[in-house]
Design an enzyme around this catalytic site. Structure first.
Site, PDB file in Angstrom:
ATOM      1  N   ASN A 231      36.342  -1.487  50.852  1.00  0.00           N
ATOM      2  CA  ASN A 231      36.678  -0.091  51.129  1.00  0.00           C
ATOM      3  C   ASN A 231      35.583   0.828  50.623  1.00  0.00           C
ATOM      4  O   ASN A 231      34.801   0.472  49.736  1.00  0.00           O
ATOM      5  CB  ASN A 231      37.988   0.299  50.434  1.00  0.00           C
TER       6      ASN A 231
ATOM      7  N   HIS B 264      35.802  14.610  38.362  1.00  0.00           N
ATOM      8  CA  HIS B 264      36.809  14.965  37.361  1.00  0.00           C
ATOM      9  C   HIS B 264      38.206  14.796  37.952  1.00  0.00           C
ATOM     10  O   HIS B 264      38.968  15.744  38.092  1.00  0.00           O
ATOM     11  CB  HIS B 264      36.566  16.390  36.864  1.00  0.00           C
TER      12      HIS B 264
ATOM     13  N   HIS C 142      39.542  10.832  33.250  1.00  0.00           N
ATOM     14  CA  HIS C 142      38.097  10.985  33.409  1.00  0.00           C
ATOM     15  C   HIS C 142      37.451  11.544  32.151  1.00  0.00           C
ATOM     16  O   HIS C 142      38.109  12.116  31.287  1.00  0.00           O
ATOM     17  CB  HIS C 142      37.773  11.886  34.614  1.00  0.00           C
TER      18      HIS C 142
ATOM     19  N   ASP D 249      34.564  14.078  30.527  1.00  0.00           N
ATOM     20  CA  ASP D 249      33.713  15.258  30.699  1.00  0.00           C
ATOM     21  C   ASP D 249      32.448  15.058  29.874  1.00  0.00           C
ATOM     22  O   ASP D 249      32.513  14.908  28.648  1.00  0.00           O
ATOM     23  CB  ASP D 249      34.413  16.526  30.195  1.00  0.00           C
TER      24      ASP D 249
ATOM     25  N   HIS E  11      28.677  19.147  31.945  1.00  0.00           N
ATOM     26  CA  HIS E  11      29.742  19.690  32.790  1.00  0.00           C
ATOM     27  C   HIS E  11      29.918  21.192  32.566  1.00  0.00           C
ATOM     28  O   HIS E  11      30.335  21.910  33.483  1.00  0.00           O
ATOM     29  CB  HIS E  11      31.037  18.942  32.480  1.00  0.00           C
TER      30      HIS E  11
ATOM     31  N   HIS F  78      36.329  23.216  26.475  1.00  0.00           N
ATOM     32  CA  HIS F  78      35.098  22.947  27.211  1.00  0.00           C
ATOM     33  C   HIS F  78      33.919  23.677  26.570  1.00  0.00           C
ATOM     34  O   HIS F  78      32.846  23.106  26.353  1.00  0.00           O
ATOM     35  CB  HIS F  78      35.233  23.403  28.670  1.00  0.00           C
TER      36      HIS F  78
END
Length: 255
Positions: A60, A67, A71, A73, A77, A205
């Site tokens: 496939n 993200h 996941h 970071d 990012h 973040h």
């Protein structure tokens, strides 16, 4: 020591707990409001399966954003870490380390907008001991129980998104004062659903990635981990230039 570890794994004296959300088209993913753009959801495209063009195999194509689902970071990012490492350059040694699990599921159940603050982490340290160098700090909120319900998992209503997270003061303190490799959560992102309203916006973040500390999202089964003593193994794809990657995440737990 490695021989002893292999023996303990084989005997069950050390268990492997999968902390990863299965990845499919149904996996809940972040939804940013306009005018911001969103990543594509995960999808699987069949190329061939046991037919004349593939008589003995099937394979496939996968289509996904970086993200999506469980996941990592990477620092690059976020604008504060834009000159930092991409996901292919994260040191492997920092992707394996002690797991410190802070359980605040009761508070998150009472208030979906609950935010972890410095006093909460200091209280955990007073009870369980200091955070080791290179540890992954994992925040349990019970949010993994909603993983099968996209709307509930994202906490969406007419006023926005309501999921637990971390205060700006705590994110800055973890970035500057606590020697962690990364910060992991059960929610769709390392910031709270309402983090755009904080100062600065999206402080997890902003501060953590800017300090070369990594994010880890959409974890499951943190309830099976002790507060201290487990080891976490984080395995993102080494995507050159990637700002993040879906990851398989395991914990090694005694007994």
């Amino acid at each position: 020591m490695l021989t002893e570890l292999a023996t303990a794994l084989a005997s069950g004296d050390v268990r492997v707990i999968d902390l990863t959300t299965p990845l499919s088209a149904d996996t809940p993913t972040l939804r940013l409001p306009e005018p911001f753009v969103n990543l594509i959801d995960f999808s699987l495209e069949r190329v061939a399966a046991f037919e004349p063009t593939a008589p003995a195999w099937q394979h496939n194509n996968i289509h996904t954003g970086e993200h999506i689902g469980t996941h990592v970071d990477a620092p690059c990012h976020w604008i504060t870490g834009r000159d930092g490492a991409d996901v292919s350059r994260l040191p492997a040694a920092r992707l394996v380390g002690p797991a410190c699990v802070m359980d605040f599921a009761e508070r998150a159940a009472a208030d979906p907008d609950w935010l972890l603050d410095v006093a909460d982490v200091e209280g955990w340290i007073a009870e369980h001991g200091s955070v080791p160098e290179g540890a992954w700090l994992l925040l349990r909120t019970g949010w993994d129980q909603y993983g099968g319900d996209r709307e509930r998992f994202l906490g969406l209503d007419e006023k926005g998104s309501h999921t637990p997270g971390i205060t700006a003061a705590c994110a800055r303190w973890l970035a500057e004062q606590v020697p962690i490799s990364g910060f992991g959560v059960e929610t769709v992102g390392i910031d709270a659903g309402n983090a755009a309203a904080l100062e600065p916006p999206f402080p997890a973040h902003n501060f953590l990635l800017g300090a070369d500390k990594y994010g880890l999202t959409s974890l499951r089964n943190l309830a099976q981990l002790p507060p201290r003593g487990a080891v976490i193994v984080v395995s993102p794809l080494p995507i050159v230039g990637g700002t993040g990657s879906p990851a398989r995440v395991f914990a090694l737990v005694e007994g």
